[in-house]
Design an enzyme around this catalytic site. Structure first.
Site, mmCIF file in Angstrom:
data_model
loop_
_atom_site.group_PDB
_atom_site.id
_atom_site.type_symbol
_atom_site.label_atom_id
_atom_site.label_comp_id
_atom_site.label_asym_id
_atom_site.label_seq_id
_atom_site.Cartn_x
_atom_site.Cartn_y
_atom_site.Cartn_z
ATOM 1 N N ASP A 231 67.805 151.770 144.713
ATOM 2 C CA ASP A 231 68.082 152.029 143.445
ATOM 3 C C ASP A 231 69.042 150.893 142.968
ATOM 4 O O ASP A 231 70.012 150.823 142.188
ATOM 5 C CB ASP A 231 69.088 153.191 143.379
ATOM 6 C CG ASP A 231 68.207 154.441 143.567
ATOM 7 O OD1 ASP A 231 67.092 154.471 143.523
ATOM 8 O OD2 ASP A 231 68.855 155.552 143.737
ATOM 9 N N ASP A 252 62.549 152.355 145.608
ATOM 10 C CA ASP A 252 62.985 152.673 143.957
ATOM 11 C C ASP A 252 63.901 151.710 143.493
ATOM 12 O O ASP A 252 64.691 151.926 142.608
ATOM 13 C CB ASP A 252 63.486 153.950 143.765
ATOM 14 C CG ASP A 252 62.514 155.123 144.426
ATOM 15 O OD1 ASP A 252 61.493 154.936 144.459
ATOM 16 O OD2 ASP A 252 63.131 156.047 144.583
ATOM 17 N N ARG A 316 56.502 154.992 142.355
ATOM 18 C CA ARG A 316 56.699 156.565 142.711
ATOM 19 C C ARG A 316 57.012 157.505 141.361
ATOM 20 O O ARG A 316 57.443 156.797 140.564
ATOM 21 C CB ARG A 316 57.626 156.820 143.645
ATOM 22 C CG ARG A 316 57.631 156.297 145.021
ATOM 23 C CD ARG A 316 58.577 157.045 146.111
ATOM 24 N NE ARG A 316 59.783 157.160 146.065
ATOM 25 C CZ ARG A 316 60.611 157.753 146.444
ATOM 26 N NH1 ARG A 316 60.084 158.606 147.478
ATOM 27 N NH2 ARG A 316 61.961 158.087 146.183
#
Length: 413
Positions: A231, A252, A316
């Site tokens: 992140d 991510d 994703r």
């Protein structure tokens, strides 16, 4: 100061002497995150690193190294500020005011947050916060009442803001950002944003660590670096433009629900290497958060390059209507043949919009892609490949026109 940290500082110095590539400094920056550093140790390391940054010049960034002159007669003690640029900060104009940050005390401010706090609330002038080279170990927040701020660094290998917040320590992933911007019309140029929390193992709870969160509208980033693991860049909400940026992470590492256009950016995975023959997937470049087909958000990557380590998905489906497009992007073989993930929710296969257009490299082979990926033709790709995707013809050319040069390739048609 621990033995491990001392050895790392020495290693960085040796690397700087024997190599002349930008990647050495990038590796050095990212390796800092492998240590759980207290503020004193991090400051020591960053002071050792900062002079080394002066040996490197990125493709699009320029900065001036300050050499300190010592008098021949020995009558005066040289100051670290002796050769500070005399034109910084420049005089205030009708449209711009400049504040100066230098951690050695050569400016009005020694921290970035202090300069942010000094800006006027709801000011219509652009406030340029000129940040000298070095690593500023602090958490920075720009509230909604502080619009029209520019962070001007001295090169993304020279100037960085770093903190070590995690989801566990900050009350959630969304609040862990080293720098958080909630105001509109923010600009960042030639600066890096880092989260130096320890790199989490797969499945670790609460170890997400954001380097930068942008939740304001009409923001642009030019020649910036974003360093983290899980992140890294929270591209939260609003319309944003990223150009010539370096974005590093593992899982991510670009996520959020913004409407953003990324051009000429390097996307580098630091997920652990996967042994040959294994089909383990341990990373993901994007996780977009669109929740409805009526929501006009999405990430578009043009002329990007994807490399690094691990075996990763392009994206994703964090939310059911996730929308991500890669166009004219070079992909190495770290991209898994399937390309995309529905996070084990087949219902999302009918609602996500994952598209690829004219990409190249070993990772761009679409023969084994998931069936719900869009193989875009010219007509389908067209709405995403010009500035109108982020309404940039209404704001980007105005707020950032001094950044736009002859190489600006996005069509305004």
């Amino acid at each position: 100061m621990g033995f491990k940290a001392t050895c790392l500082a020495l290693l960085i110095a040796v690397l700087a002497v024997f190599t002349s590539t930008d990647f050495t400094v990038l590796i050095s920056l990212s390796s800092l995150r492998d240590l759980s550093l207290d503020a004193e140790t991090f400051t020591y390391l960053s002071r050792g690193l900062s002079p080394l940054f002066g040996q490197y010049v990125g493709r699009h960034h320029h900065w001036r190294r300050h050499h300190h002159k010592y008098p021949d007669d020995g009558q005066r003690t040289a100051s670290i500020c002796d050769n500070f640029p005399p034109d910084i900060p420049p005089p205030e104009t009708n449209t711009t005011v400049t504040l100066c940050v230098d951690r050695n005390g050569c400016c009005n401010f020694t921290t970035v947050q202090a300069a942010v706090d000094a800006t006027g609330n709801y000011s219509q002038k652009r406030t340029v916060i000129w940040i000298n080279s070095g690593i500023y170990y602090e958490k920075v927040t720009i509230l909604r009442m502080k619009p029209n701020i520019t962070f001007q660094g001295q090169g993304y290998l020279s100037t960085a803001i770093a903190w070590n917040g995690t989801a566990n320590s900050s009350g959630g992933t969304f609040y862990s950002g080293s720098v958080q911007v909630f105001s509109n019309n923010f600009i960042a140029r030639n600066i890096s944003f880092m989260n130096v929390a320890p790199i989490p193992n797969p499945g670790d709870k609460g170890a997400q660590a954001v380097a930068f969160r942008i939740a304001g509208d009409q923001a642009s980033f030019w020649g910036c670096g974003f360093f983290g693991a899980q992140d890294t860049l929270h591209d939260d909400s609003g319309r944003h433009y990223f150009r010539d940026c370096y974005i590093q992470g593992s899982i991510d590492f670009i996520f959020g629900d913004a409407r953003s256009l990324y051009e000429n950016c390097q996307l580098i995975s630091i997920a652990p290497p996967v042994p040959p023959g294994q089909k383990l997937i341990n990373g993901a470049v994007t996780a977009h958060g669109r929740t409805s087909k009526d929501e006009n958000t999405g990430f578009v990557f043009m002329n990007a390059s994807i490399g690094g380590t691990g075996r990763t998905w392009l994206g994703r489906a964090w939310r059911p209507f996730s929308r991500v497009i890669f166009a004219f992007t070079t992909m190495t073989d770290i991209i898994a043949p399937e390309g995309w993930s529905d996070i084990n929710d087949p219902a999302r296969d009918q609602t996500v919009f994952f598209g690829e257009y004219n990409c190249s490299g070993a990772g761009a082979n679409m023969s084994l892609r998931v069936p719900y990926v869009q193989r875009l033709n010219d007509t389908q790709a067209s709405p995403f490949l010009n500035m109108s995707f982020i309404d940039g013809d209404h704001w980007l050319m105005t707020t950032s026109r001094h950044n736009i040069d002859a190489n600006f390739s996005i069509s305004n048609q």
